[in-house]
Design a protein around this motif. Structure first.
Motif, PDB file in Angstrom:
ATOM      1  N   ARG A 338       7.485  53.378 138.400  1.00 19.09           N
ATOM      2  CA  ARG A 338       7.180  54.570 139.124  1.00 19.09           C
ATOM      3  C   ARG A 338       6.290  54.829 139.126  1.00 19.09           C
ATOM      4  NH1 ARG A 338       8.898  59.113 134.251  1.00 19.09           N
ATOM      5  NH2 ARG A 338      10.641  57.996 133.808  1.00 19.09           N
ATOM      6  N   PRO A 339       5.708  55.725 140.549  1.00 21.56           N
ATOM      7  CA  PRO A 339       4.568  56.823 140.748  1.00 21.56           C
ATOM      8  C   PRO A 339       3.296  56.413 139.986  1.00 21.56           C
ATOM      9  CG  PRO A 339       6.330  57.923 142.292  1.00 21.56           C
ATOM     10  CD  PRO A 339       6.967  56.891 140.839  1.00 21.56           C
ATOM     11  N   PRO A 340       2.518  56.459 140.111  1.00 24.81           N
ATOM     12  CA  PRO A 340       1.084  57.116 139.565  1.00 24.81           C
ATOM     13  C   PRO A 340       1.400  58.309 138.995  1.00 24.81           C
ATOM     14  CG  PRO A 340       0.093  56.655 141.897  1.00 24.81           C
ATOM     15  CD  PRO A 340       1.726  56.424 141.534  1.00 24.81           C
ATOM     16  N   HIS A 341       0.688  58.989 137.899  1.00 25.10           N
ATOM     17  CA  HIS A 341       1.031  60.053 137.183  1.00 25.10           C
ATOM     18  C   HIS A 341       0.039  60.878 137.534  1.00 25.10           C
ATOM     19  CE1 HIS A 341      -0.046  63.417 134.199  1.00 25.10           C
ATOM     20  NE2 HIS A 341       1.391  63.248 133.999  1.00 25.10           N
ATOM     21  N   ARG A 342      -1.269  61.014 139.010  1.00 24.45           N
ATOM     22  CA  ARG A 342      -1.631  61.648 139.125  1.00 24.45           C
ATOM     23  C   ARG A 342      -0.616  62.194 140.607  1.00 24.45           C
ATOM     24  NH1 ARG A 342      -4.053  56.525 140.619  1.00 24.45           N
ATOM     25  NH2 ARG A 342      -3.684  55.785 143.325  1.00 24.45           N
ATOM     26  N   SER A 343      -0.360  61.288 141.339  1.00 23.43           N
ATOM     27  CA  SER A 343       1.204  61.984 142.391  1.00 23.43           C
ATOM     28  C   SER A 343       1.899  63.353 142.012  1.00 23.43           C
ATOM     29  CB  SER A 343       2.368  60.912 142.879  1.00 23.43           C
ATOM     30  OG  SER A 343       2.987  60.484 141.454  1.00 23.43           O
ATOM     31  N   PRO A 348       5.419  68.744 142.317  1.00 24.74           N
ATOM     32  CA  PRO A 348       5.536  68.473 140.284  1.00 24.74           C
ATOM     33  C   PRO A 348       6.348  68.139 139.721  1.00 24.74           C
ATOM     34  CG  PRO A 348       4.055  70.046 141.809  1.00 24.74           C
ATOM     35  CD  PRO A 348       4.522  69.412 142.960  1.00 24.74           C
ATOM     36  N   LEU A 349       6.669  67.919 139.222  1.00 24.26           N
ATOM     37  CA  LEU A 349       8.046  67.378 138.258  1.00 24.26           C
ATOM     38  C   LEU A 349       8.446  66.437 139.269  1.00 24.26           C
ATOM     39  CD1 LEU A 349       9.494  67.709 135.939  1.00 24.26           C
ATOM     40  CD2 LEU A 349      10.374  70.389 137.280  1.00 24.26           C
ATOM     41  N   TRP A 350       9.349  66.484 139.925  1.00 26.01           N
ATOM     42  CA  TRP A 350      10.100  65.638 140.715  1.00 26.01           C
ATOM     43  C   TRP A 350       9.192  63.827 141.176  1.00 26.01           C
ATOM     44  CZ3 TRP A 350      14.954  67.241 140.743  1.00 26.01           C
ATOM     45  CH2 TRP A 350      14.876  68.853 140.431  1.00 26.01           C
ATOM     46  N   TRP A 351       7.833  63.931 141.117  1.00 27.18           N
ATOM     47  CA  TRP A 351       7.530  62.469 141.547  1.00 27.18           C
ATOM     48  C   TRP A 351       7.948  61.683 139.969  1.00 27.18           C
ATOM     49  CZ3 TRP A 351       4.761  60.334 137.365  1.00 27.18           C
ATOM     50  CH2 TRP A 351       4.457  60.134 136.451  1.00 27.18           C
ATOM     51  N   ARG A 352       8.644  61.775 139.026  1.00 29.96           N
ATOM     52  CA  ARG A 352       9.450  61.058 138.137  1.00 29.96           C
ATOM     53  C   ARG A 352      10.609  60.918 139.316  1.00 29.96           C
ATOM     54  NH1 ARG A 352       7.174  62.121 132.922  1.00 29.96           N
ATOM     55  NH2 ARG A 352       5.663  63.858 133.052  1.00 29.96           N
ATOM     56  N   GLY A 353      11.592  61.514 139.684  1.00 27.50           N
ATOM     57  CA  GLY A 353      12.785  61.041 140.479  1.00 27.50           C
ATOM     58  C   GLY A 353      12.441  59.382 140.957  1.00 27.50           C
ATOM     59  N   VAL A 398      -2.236  57.878 146.886  1.00 31.93           N
ATOM     60  CA  VAL A 398      -0.748  57.580 146.807  1.00 31.93           C
ATOM     61  C   VAL A 398      -0.587  58.036 148.437  1.00 31.93           C
ATOM     62  CG1 VAL A 398      -0.246  58.269 144.684  1.00 31.93           C
ATOM     63  CG2 VAL A 398      -0.190  60.408 146.983  1.00 31.93           C
ATOM     64  N   ALA A 399       1.066  56.885 148.628  1.00 30.70           N
ATOM     65  CA  ALA A 399       0.990  56.839 150.186  1.00 30.70           C
ATOM     66  C   ALA A 399       2.340  56.544 150.289  1.00 30.70           C
ATOM     67  CB  ALA A 399       0.757  56.120 150.804  1.00 30.70           C
ATOM     68  N   ASP A 400       3.166  56.679 151.226  1.00 33.66           N
ATOM     69  CA  ASP A 400       4.396  56.546 151.811  1.00 33.66           C
ATOM     70  C   ASP A 400       4.926  55.579 152.566  1.00 33.66           C
ATOM     71  OD1 ASP A 400       5.268  58.746 150.244  1.00 33.66           O
ATOM     72  OD2 ASP A 400       5.607  60.252 151.732  1.00 33.66           O
ATOM     73  N   ARG A 414       8.859  56.868 147.821  1.00 35.13           N
ATOM     74  CA  ARG A 414       7.399  57.509 147.923  1.00 35.13           C
ATOM     75  C   ARG A 414       6.364  57.903 146.788  1.00 35.13           C
ATOM     76  NH1 ARG A 414       8.531  63.051 149.092  1.00 35.13           N
ATOM     77  NH2 ARG A 414       6.925  63.033 149.179  1.00 35.13           N
ATOM     78  N   LEU A 415       5.487  58.501 147.634  1.00 35.06           N
ATOM     79  CA  LEU A 415       3.669  58.375 146.265  1.00 35.06           C
ATOM     80  C   LEU A 415       3.852  57.053 145.649  1.00 35.06           C
ATOM     81  CD1 LEU A 415       5.448  61.724 144.783  1.00 35.06           C
ATOM     82  CD2 LEU A 415       4.294  61.132 146.997  1.00 35.06           C
ATOM     83  N   ARG A 416       3.505  56.059 146.370  1.00 36.16           N
ATOM     84  CA  ARG A 416       2.778  54.915 146.255  1.00 36.16           C
ATOM     85  C   ARG A 416       1.134  54.885 146.073  1.00 36.16           C
ATOM     86  NH1 ARG A 416       6.667  53.829 142.935  1.00 36.16           N
ATOM     87  NH2 ARG A 416       5.673  52.123 142.496  1.00 36.16           N
TER      88      ARG A 416
END
Length: 448
Positions: A338-343, A348-353, A398-400, A414-416
């Motif tokens: 997953r992306p890091p938690h700070r992303s 918000p929320l959707w970063w978990r997907g 973070v970056a894509d 996304r959001l690496r």
């Protein structure tokens, strides 16, 4: 050139003559509608003017007009058929058309992506078919409409054989390559999958609610109809239209590639050449999870074919993916990071997907909390790699990472983490170079 003994001239052997052929004799009936369609389009575009013009015509004038229009349309259909020819040479398919403005298409056989046979309902009744050709670099498919059903199948087999490198004298007699059925999706499963698709219910709800609200607000019938008709059309296309189009979906394997047959009214026979597949997407709407169903979509370079499986259990879908992308296995959920938690500051929320997995064979990006999607890109199919970073992403460090394929599509991780993204950019560029160097020749058909 002369003979060595008697000095008599000897003719040099030239290329064999090219035999041009015409389309099926029923074709003029299809083309005769073109002038009538032009008049109908004008009437729809300006109904008031059309109504005024018709009101001025007497019965005698109207009958005379029909007596002239119908033979003229028939003559147009005949002449366009008469001046349309096609021929198969050693290296290309030539299509010559045009009544007033002549056009000759030279389709080189080695650039053929796929040759599909489609049969609209009336064509099935008449025993004819349409041949559609996917060509690398062409914006739309060239087609031959119509041919006899048997002639269309024989021509398709000949074109595929010549594209695969068979000698012209052998290609015509090879015939259709044998196929082994892999799976057939029952109509009941397709119907249930559509009922469990949120887009189907969303379009139906919009078709009912929006016109009702407009009527309450305006009391204008024309406004309601102008809104309701497109919405009802969209609702029908997302439900009944999809069911009719995906009915009796059958997937088979042949030396040509994977063959797809489907359609209730219009029957379509498509071929997916595995060597040309750039991206495979495994999509799972939220209501499909309990049944573990997925949908498999593909991006093929230079082709409009985009659906491999409308619905299937995940295990079966993954086995089909392995046939489309030889040597590739779909990574398990545990392989994704997953992306890091700070992303969460960016999404918000959707970063978990979001998630990413990179294997020796493929770059795999995951996205979606409700409608989950998994995109697999073989390293050999990556044309370019880019790193993008907006202001919010820079603040969150973070970056894509985006990979571009030969089909003109992009798959994004996304959001690496910024450091991870920079390393991924460098490593993916190297994997792509190595993958293209070690890839097998892109000859997508081989018969034993």
């Amino acid at each position: 050139m002369t003979d060595a003994e008697d000095g008599a001239p000897v003719a040099e052997a030239g290329p064999p003559p090219v035999t041009e052929r015409r389309l099926h004799p029923i074709t003029p009936l299809r083309r005769a509608w073109a002038p009538i369609a032009v008049l109908a389009g004008w009437a729809v575009h300006d109904p008031d003017q059309a109504q005024r013009q018709l009101s001025r015509l007497t019965t005698t004038t109207l009958l005379i007009g029909l007596a002239v229009l119908i033979p003229a349309a028939a003559l147009y259909g005949f002449l366009t058929w008469w001046y349309t020819h096609y021929a198969v040479t050693d290296t290309e398919l030539r299509i010559r058309t045009g009544l007033f403005f002549r056009r000759t298409a030279h389709i080189r056989l080695e650039r053929l992506q796929a040759v599909d046979v489609t049969q609209p309902l009336l064509a099935r009744v008449a025993g004819v078919a349409k041949l559609r050709l996917d060509v690398i670099g062409a914006e739309k498919k060239d087609e031959l409409a119509f041919l006899g059903a048997g002639e269309a199948g024989a021509l398709r087999a000949e074109l595929l054989a010549r594209a695969a490198g068979f000698a012209p004298e052998d290609a015509a007699g090879i015939g259709e390559a044998p196929a082994r059925q892999l799976l057939r999706v029952p109509p009941g499963v397709i119907a249930v999958s559509l009922l469990l698709t949120g887009a189907t219910w969303a379009t139906l709800a919009a078709a009912v609610v929006v016109p009702t609200l407009l009527w309450l607000a305006t009391h204008s019938l024309w406004t309601v109809l102008a809104t309701a008709v497109p919405l009802l059309g969209a609702a029908g296309a997302s439900s009944v239209g999809r069911f009719v189009g995906e009915y009796d979906w059958t997937l088979a394997e042949s030396p040509d590639g994977l063959r797809i047959d489907h359609g209730l009214l219009d029957r379509t026979h498509e071929t997916v050449p595995p060597g040309r597949v750039q991206t495979v997407r495994i999509v799972q709407p939220p209501l499909w999870r309990r049944r573990n169903w997925v949908r498999v979509e593909i991006d093929v370079a230079g082709s409009s074919n985009s659906l491999l499986l409308p619905v299937a259990p995940r295990e079966i879908a993954e086995s089909v993916v392995a046939r489309v992308l030889p040597g590739v296995t779909v990574p398990p959920p545990s392989a994704f990071t997953r992306p890091p938690h700070r992303s969460w500051r960016c999404v918000p929320l959707w970063w978990r997907g979001y998630g990413l997995a990179v294997t020796d064979a493929v770059f795999v990006a995951r996205q979606g909390l409700l409608r989950r999607s998994l995109a697999l890109v073989p390293h050999a199919k990556v044309q370019s790699v880019r790193l993008t970073q907006g202001p919010w992403q820079r603040a969150a460090r973070v970056a894509d990472v985006r990979v571009d394929t030969g089909a003109g599509k992009t798959v994004t991780a996304r959001l690496r983490d910024a450091g991870e993204a920079a390393e991924l950019l460098r490593a993916q560029a190297e994997r792509s170079r190595t993958g293209r160097r070690d890839a097998r020749p892109d000859r997508w058909m081989a018969r034993g």
